[in-house]
Design an enzyme around this catalytic site. Structure first.
Site, PDB file in Angstrom:
ATOM      1  N   ARG A  70      63.296  65.401  40.512  1.00 10.55           N
ATOM      2  CA  ARG A  70      63.888  66.627  41.030  1.00 10.55           C
ATOM      3  C   ARG A  70      64.079  67.685  39.939  1.00 10.55           C
ATOM      4  O   ARG A  70      64.058  68.875  40.213  1.00 10.55           O
ATOM      5  CB  ARG A  70      65.229  66.313  41.695  1.00 10.55           C
ATOM      6  CG  ARG A  70      65.123  65.585  43.024  1.00 10.55           C
ATOM      7  CD  ARG A  70      64.455  66.436  44.080  1.00 10.55           C
ATOM      8  NE  ARG A  70      65.277  67.511  44.577  1.00 10.55           N
ATOM      9  CZ  ARG A  70      65.958  67.494  45.713  1.00 10.55           C
ATOM     10  NH1 ARG A  70      65.913  66.413  46.483  1.00 10.55           N
ATOM     11  NH2 ARG A  70      66.667  68.521  46.093  1.00 10.55           N
ATOM     12  N   ASN A 112      73.532  81.431  50.828  1.00 10.87           N
ATOM     13  CA  ASN A 112      73.108  80.558  51.913  1.00 10.87           C
ATOM     14  C   ASN A 112      74.031  80.813  53.099  1.00 10.87           C
ATOM     15  O   ASN A 112      75.111  81.391  52.962  1.00 10.87           O
ATOM     16  CB  ASN A 112      73.202  79.099  51.466  1.00 10.87           C
ATOM     17  CG  ASN A 112      72.528  78.138  52.429  1.00 10.87           C
ATOM     18  OD1 ASN A 112      71.797  78.551  53.324  1.00 10.87           O
ATOM     19  ND2 ASN A 112      72.788  76.856  52.247  1.00 10.87           N
ATOM     20  N   THR A 113      73.607  80.371  54.261  1.00 11.38           N
ATOM     21  CA  THR A 113      74.424  80.500  55.452  1.00 11.38           C
ATOM     22  C   THR A 113      74.623  79.122  56.069  1.00 11.38           C
ATOM     23  O   THR A 113      73.741  78.263  56.005  1.00 11.38           O
ATOM     24  CB  THR A 113      73.770  81.483  56.454  1.00 11.38           C
ATOM     25  OG1 THR A 113      74.630  81.676  57.565  1.00 11.38           O
ATOM     26  CG2 THR A 113      72.409  81.010  56.902  1.00 11.38           C
ATOM     27  N   HIS A 114      75.827  78.919  56.634  1.00 12.83           N
ATOM     28  CA  HIS A 114      76.180  77.610  57.193  1.00 12.83           C
ATOM     29  C   HIS A 114      76.731  77.800  58.597  1.00 12.83           C
ATOM     30  O   HIS A 114      77.476  78.750  58.856  1.00 12.83           O
ATOM     31  CB  HIS A 114      77.224  76.929  56.308  1.00 12.83           C
ATOM     32  CG  HIS A 114      77.654  75.588  56.811  1.00 12.83           C
ATOM     33  ND1 HIS A 114      76.805  74.513  56.860  1.00 12.83           N
ATOM     34  CD2 HIS A 114      78.841  75.156  57.323  1.00 12.83           C
ATOM     35  CE1 HIS A 114      77.447  73.469  57.360  1.00 12.83           C
ATOM     36  NE2 HIS A 114      78.683  73.836  57.653  1.00 12.83           N
TER      37      HIS A 114
END
Length: 205
Positions: A70, A112-114
């Site tokens: 990663r 970001n959106t949650h």
């Protein structure tokens, strides 16, 4: 922070790209103050990449499986984003957690959106968890990404009532609509007016 001319956006996706399309549509208006300069993904052959290509936006793909670990993937992703010198990087349904290199370069500029009202119900099952808990109001949260899971500073929130007959699917769909509108509104406001972060507080404009 402030920028001259349209703010440059790099959008990261993993799927159909409906939020990406909303941003592309908004950027078509010069008054919006932003331009999508590249779209990145963690998989190929997805509809979101087709949307970007149709709009004439450059794309890049970094699949985790193509890298030894990663860390190497995160470095490659960071390098690709860096080439476009973005003012703001947007996770629009991007299903991978970025690593230390990416956050070191784009901390405070990666959002970001949650699909829940954080800090309640983080993780990938926001609407399901909200329904299971019996809340009467759910919604969507736009936030600055940090090294936790949905733990960054909150930029904006929008409330969505939970109806008595809601299922996970119906609640998710109504939240998506509110989430998309909020994303478009606040990306534009951040692009035009800048933003500051002080502790847990984000001020736009």
């Amino acid at each position: 922070m402030t920028t001259r001319g349209p703010s440059k956006l790099v959008v990261l996706i993993s799927g159909s790209g409906s939020n990406l399309q909303a941003l592309l549509d908004a950027c078509a208006d010069p008054a919006y103050g932003a331009q999508v300069v590249a779209v990145g993904a963690d998989r190929d052959r997805i509809a979101g990449l087709d949307r970007a290509t149709a709009a004439g936006v450059p794309v890049f793909v970094h699949k985790v499986a193509d890298y030894p670990d990663r860390v190497a993937w995160d470095l490659a992703l960071t390098q690709s984003v860096r080439e476009y010198e973005p003012d703001l990087v947007i996770s629009a349904g991007f299903l991978k957690l970025v690593g230390k290199a990416f956050l070191a370069e784009y901390g405070g500029r990666y959002i970001n959106t949650h699909n829940a009202l954080l800090p309640s119900f983080p993780g990938i099952h926001g609407p399901r968890d909200a329904l299971a808990y019996g809340v009467k109001i759910s919604g969507a949260t736009l936030f600055v990404v940090d090294d936790g899971v949905d733990t960054g500073q909150i930029i904006a929130q929008v409330a969505v009532p939970v109806l008595d007959d809601d299922t996970e699917e119906t609640l998710t769909e109504r939240i998506k609509e509110a989430e998309r509108a909020q994303l478009v509104e606040y990306v534009g406001r951040m692009a035009r007016n800048g933003w500051t972060i002080s502790g847990r507080k984000v001020t736009v404009g």
